[in-house]
Design a protein around this motif. Structure first.
Motif, PDB file in Angstrom:
ATOM      1  N   LYS A  67      17.158  -1.964  12.050  1.00  0.00           N
ATOM      2  CA  LYS A  67      16.018  -1.733  12.949  1.00  0.00           C
ATOM      3  C   LYS A  67      15.283  -3.046  13.228  1.00  0.00           C
ATOM      4  CE  LYS A  67      11.800   1.017  13.644  1.00  0.00           C
ATOM      5  NZ  LYS A  67      11.759   0.610  15.018  1.00  0.00           N
ATOM      6  N   LEU A  68      15.092  -3.854  12.196  1.00  0.00           N
ATOM      7  CA  LEU A  68      14.426  -5.149  12.371  1.00  0.00           C
ATOM      8  C   LEU A  68      15.132  -5.970  13.443  1.00  0.00           C
ATOM      9  CD1 LEU A  68      12.438  -7.416  11.399  1.00  0.00           C
ATOM     10  CD2 LEU A  68      14.231  -8.059   9.760  1.00  0.00           C
ATOM     11  N   ILE A  69      16.440  -6.073  13.344  1.00  0.00           N
ATOM     12  CA  ILE A  69      17.179  -6.925  14.277  1.00  0.00           C
ATOM     13  C   ILE A  69      17.263  -6.284  15.662  1.00  0.00           C
ATOM     14  CG2 ILE A  69      19.390  -8.044  14.714  1.00  0.00           C
ATOM     15  CD1 ILE A  69      17.559  -9.336  12.488  1.00  0.00           C
ATOM     16  N   THR A  70      17.396  -4.976  15.736  1.00  0.00           N
ATOM     17  CA  THR A  70      17.403  -4.294  17.035  1.00  0.00           C
ATOM     18  C   THR A  70      16.069  -4.485  17.747  1.00  0.00           C
ATOM     19  OG1 THR A  70      19.009  -2.666  16.284  1.00  0.00           O
ATOM     20  CG2 THR A  70      17.655  -2.057  18.187  1.00  0.00           C
ATOM     21  N   ASP A  71      14.975  -4.246  17.037  1.00  0.00           N
ATOM     22  CA  ASP A  71      13.643  -4.418  17.633  1.00  0.00           C
ATOM     23  C   ASP A  71      13.396  -5.876  18.016  1.00  0.00           C
ATOM     24  OD1 ASP A  71      13.353  -1.715  17.106  1.00  0.00           O
ATOM     25  OD2 ASP A  71      11.713  -1.962  15.666  1.00  0.00           O
ATOM     26  N   PHE A  72      13.824  -6.780  17.160  1.00  0.00           N
ATOM     27  CA  PHE A  72      13.676  -8.206  17.415  1.00  0.00           C
ATOM     28  C   PHE A  72      14.412  -8.630  18.686  1.00  0.00           C
ATOM     29  CE2 PHE A  72      16.098 -12.208  16.695  1.00  0.00           C
ATOM     30  CZ  PHE A  72      15.074 -13.109  16.961  1.00  0.00           C
ATOM     31  N   TYR A  73      15.673  -8.229  18.826  1.00  0.00           N
ATOM     32  CA  TYR A  73      16.434  -8.647  20.002  1.00  0.00           C
ATOM     33  C   TYR A  73      15.930  -7.986  21.287  1.00  0.00           C
ATOM     34  CZ  TYR A  73      19.635 -11.880  17.850  1.00  0.00           C
ATOM     35  OH  TYR A  73      20.163 -12.983  17.221  1.00  0.00           O
ATOM     36  N   SER A  74      15.265  -6.856  21.178  1.00  0.00           N
ATOM     37  CA  SER A  74      14.666  -6.295  22.399  1.00  0.00           C
ATOM     38  C   SER A  74      13.543  -7.219  22.885  1.00  0.00           C
ATOM     39  CB  SER A  74      14.166  -4.869  22.173  1.00  0.00           C
ATOM     40  OG  SER A  74      13.037  -4.853  21.342  1.00  0.00           O
ATOM     41  N   HIS A  80      23.783 -12.814  27.373  1.00  0.00           N
ATOM     42  CA  HIS A  80      25.204 -12.485  27.464  1.00  0.00           C
ATOM     43  C   HIS A  80      25.817 -12.123  26.107  1.00  0.00           C
ATOM     44  CE1 HIS A  80      25.193 -13.652  31.613  1.00  0.00           C
ATOM     45  NE2 HIS A  80      24.727 -14.844  31.307  1.00  0.00           N
ATOM     46  N   MET A  81      24.972 -11.829  25.123  1.00  0.00           N
ATOM     47  CA  MET A  81      25.521 -11.512  23.804  1.00  0.00           C
ATOM     48  C   MET A  81      26.308 -10.210  23.842  1.00  0.00           C
ATOM     49  SD  MET A  81      22.178 -10.476  21.598  1.00  0.00           S
ATOM     50  CE  MET A  81      20.950  -9.407  22.300  1.00  0.00           C
ATOM     51  N   SER A  82      27.276 -10.124  22.960  1.00  0.00           N
ATOM     52  CA  SER A  82      28.128  -8.934  22.908  1.00  0.00           C
ATOM     53  C   SER A  82      27.327  -7.734  22.415  1.00  0.00           C
ATOM     54  CB  SER A  82      29.313  -9.184  21.970  1.00  0.00           C
ATOM     55  OG  SER A  82      28.878  -9.137  20.624  1.00  0.00           O
ATOM     56  N   PRO A  83      27.799  -6.542  22.715  1.00  0.00           N
ATOM     57  CA  PRO A  83      27.107  -5.331  22.256  1.00  0.00           C
ATOM     58  C   PRO A  83      27.016  -5.238  20.730  1.00  0.00           C
ATOM     59  CG  PRO A  83      28.731  -4.795  23.939  1.00  0.00           C
ATOM     60  CD  PRO A  83      28.933  -6.237  23.581  1.00  0.00           C
ATOM     61  N   THR A  84      27.905  -5.916  20.019  1.00  0.00           N
ATOM     62  CA  THR A  84      27.884  -5.847  18.553  1.00  0.00           C
ATOM     63  C   THR A  84      27.088  -6.978  17.902  1.00  0.00           C
ATOM     64  OG1 THR A  84      29.957  -7.087  18.447  1.00  0.00           O
ATOM     65  CG2 THR A  84      30.123  -4.666  18.492  1.00  0.00           C
ATOM     66  N   HIS A  85      26.555  -7.887  18.703  1.00  0.00           N
ATOM     67  CA  HIS A  85      25.853  -9.051  18.167  1.00  0.00           C
ATOM     68  C   HIS A  85      24.727  -8.647  17.222  1.00  0.00           C
ATOM     69  CE1 HIS A  85      24.184 -13.121  18.091  1.00  0.00           C
ATOM     70  NE2 HIS A  85      22.999 -12.563  18.235  1.00  0.00           N
ATOM     71  N   GLN A  86      23.903  -7.721  17.631  1.00  0.00           N
ATOM     72  CA  GLN A  86      22.749  -7.331  16.813  1.00  0.00           C
ATOM     73  C   GLN A  86      23.181  -6.790  15.457  1.00  0.00           C
ATOM     74  OE1 GLN A  86      20.151  -4.796  19.142  1.00  0.00           O
ATOM     75  NE2 GLN A  86      20.389  -6.117  20.909  1.00  0.00           N
ATOM     76  N   GLN A 130       9.267 -17.050  15.163  1.00  0.00           N
ATOM     77  CA  GLN A 130       7.999 -16.378  15.460  1.00  0.00           C
ATOM     78  C   GLN A 130       8.233 -14.913  15.823  1.00  0.00           C
ATOM     79  OE1 GLN A 130       6.028 -17.786  18.993  1.00  0.00           O
ATOM     80  NE2 GLN A 130       4.146 -16.668  18.547  1.00  0.00           N
ATOM     81  N   LEU A 131       9.182 -14.648  16.699  1.00  0.00           N
ATOM     82  CA  LEU A 131       9.438 -13.268  17.118  1.00  0.00           C
ATOM     83  C   LEU A 131       9.988 -12.418  15.976  1.00  0.00           C
ATOM     84  CD1 LEU A 131      10.933 -13.685  20.715  1.00  0.00           C
ATOM     85  CD2 LEU A 131       8.630 -12.919  20.070  1.00  0.00           C
ATOM     86  N   LEU A 132      10.811 -13.004  15.119  1.00  0.00           N
ATOM     87  CA  LEU A 132      11.356 -12.227  14.005  1.00  0.00           C
ATOM     88  C   LEU A 132      10.268 -11.904  12.976  1.00  0.00           C
ATOM     89  CD1 LEU A 132      13.776 -10.772  12.936  1.00  0.00           C
ATOM     90  CD2 LEU A 132      14.574 -12.896  11.920  1.00  0.00           C
ATOM     91  N   VAL A 133       9.393 -12.849  12.699  1.00  0.00           N
ATOM     92  CA  VAL A 133       8.287 -12.584  11.765  1.00  0.00           C
ATOM     93  C   VAL A 133       7.323 -11.556  12.367  1.00  0.00           C
ATOM     94  CG1 VAL A 133       6.286 -13.609  10.600  1.00  0.00           C
ATOM     95  CG2 VAL A 133       8.504 -14.777  10.549  1.00  0.00           C
ATOM     96  N   GLU A 134       7.032 -11.661  13.658  1.00  0.00           N
ATOM     97  CA  GLU A 134       6.183 -10.653  14.320  1.00  0.00           C
ATOM     98  C   GLU A 134       6.805  -9.261  14.202  1.00  0.00           C
ATOM     99  OE1 GLU A 134       5.460 -11.629  18.427  1.00  0.00           O
ATOM    100  OE2 GLU A 134       4.300 -13.412  17.908  1.00  0.00           O
ATOM    101  N   THR A 135       8.100  -9.175  14.399  1.00  0.00           N
ATOM    102  CA  THR A 135       8.790  -7.887  14.297  1.00  0.00           C
ATOM    103  C   THR A 135       8.712  -7.361  12.871  1.00  0.00           C
ATOM    104  OG1 THR A 135      10.270  -8.601  16.071  1.00  0.00           O
ATOM    105  CG2 THR A 135      10.931  -6.662  14.817  1.00  0.00           C
ATOM    106  N   ALA A 136       8.893  -8.230  11.892  1.00  0.00           N
ATOM    107  CA  ALA A 136       8.773  -7.825  10.481  1.00  0.00           C
ATOM    108  C   ALA A 136       7.369  -7.293  10.199  1.00  0.00           C
ATOM    109  CB  ALA A 136       9.101  -9.001   9.564  1.00  0.00           C
ATOM    110  N   ASP A 137       6.356  -7.955  10.759  1.00  0.00           N
ATOM    111  CA  ASP A 137       4.967  -7.485  10.590  1.00  0.00           C
ATOM    112  C   ASP A 137       4.784  -6.107  11.210  1.00  0.00           C
ATOM    113  OD1 ASP A 137       4.287  -9.861   9.328  1.00  0.00           O
ATOM    114  OD2 ASP A 137       3.353 -10.736  11.107  1.00  0.00           O
ATOM    115  N   GLU A 138       5.273  -5.934  12.420  1.00  0.00           N
ATOM    116  CA  GLU A 138       5.132  -4.654  13.119  1.00  0.00           C
ATOM    117  C   GLU A 138       5.845  -3.521  12.386  1.00  0.00           C
ATOM    118  OE1 GLU A 138       4.920  -6.873  17.452  1.00  0.00           O
ATOM    119  OE2 GLU A 138       6.642  -5.594  17.002  1.00  0.00           O
ATOM    120  N   MET A 139       6.941  -3.834  11.723  1.00  0.00           N
ATOM    121  CA  MET A 139       7.693  -2.826  10.975  1.00  0.00           C
ATOM    122  C   MET A 139       7.133  -2.605   9.574  1.00  0.00           C
ATOM    123  SD  MET A 139      11.685  -3.471  11.832  1.00  0.00           S
ATOM    124  CE  MET A 139      12.114  -2.387  10.482  1.00  0.00           C
TER     125      MET A 139
END
Length: 158
Positions: A22-29, A43-49, A95-104
């Motif tokens: 969930k962390l990585i899915t939310d982060f990549y959004s 252009h990342m692949s569907p499996t990248h996340q 920054q975006l990954l830490v923000e996502t971790a905070d939100e989660m």
């Protein structure tokens, strides 16, 4: 995967694979809507996340899902070759990954956050270094990084 002295791994303390996925899915959004990072990742692949979630989870003491999927540390490094990432890209990614971790509401205790952010800093700096290379300059058999409660990664030697 608790250690011998009953101290949980970072993976366990964070909440296990569903949390990392969930962390990585939310982060990549967020990444895909970010003016600076979207051009790199659009252009990342569907499996990248899923690969990134499994890589980080494995590094933090989780199951060897990334390795079982055919991944390795050298293969992760290779994905960054020739991407020409900048310090600005790196800082925004962290920054975006830490923000996502905070939100989660990932664990907020100083020990976990210190280890979590230390790994992000270490890993993203290696990504920037290797993104400016055109060929792999590391041993392809180098083991996956293992991150815990305060161990330094050691000096970076390609």
């Amino acid at each position: 995967m608790t250690t011998n002295n009953n101290i949980p791994s970072l993976y366990e303390w964070a909440g296990g694979m569903p949390v990392f996925e969930k962390l990585i899915t939310d982060f990549y959004s967020k990444v895909l809507h970010d003016e600076l990072l979207a051009p790199i990742f659009k252009h990342m692949s569907p499996t990248h996340q899923q690969h990134v979630a499994h890589f980080i989870a494995e590094v933090f003491g989780g199951p060897k899902s990334y390795s079982a999927e055919g991944g390795s540390h050298s293969k992760m490094v290779q994905k960054h070759l020739g991407k020409h990432l900048t310090e600005q890209h790196r800082k925004r990614w962290v920054q975006l990954l830490v923000e996502t971790a905070d939100e989660m509401h990932l664990p907020e205790d100083p020990e976990f956050r210190s280890a979590f952010v230390a790994y992000l800093e270490w890993g993203t700096r290696i990504a920037v270094i290797n993104s400016n290379e055109t060929e792999l300059k590391m041993d392809e058999e180098q083991p996956m990084p293992k991150w815990g409660w305060g161990e330094p990664g050691g000096p970076y030697i390609p």
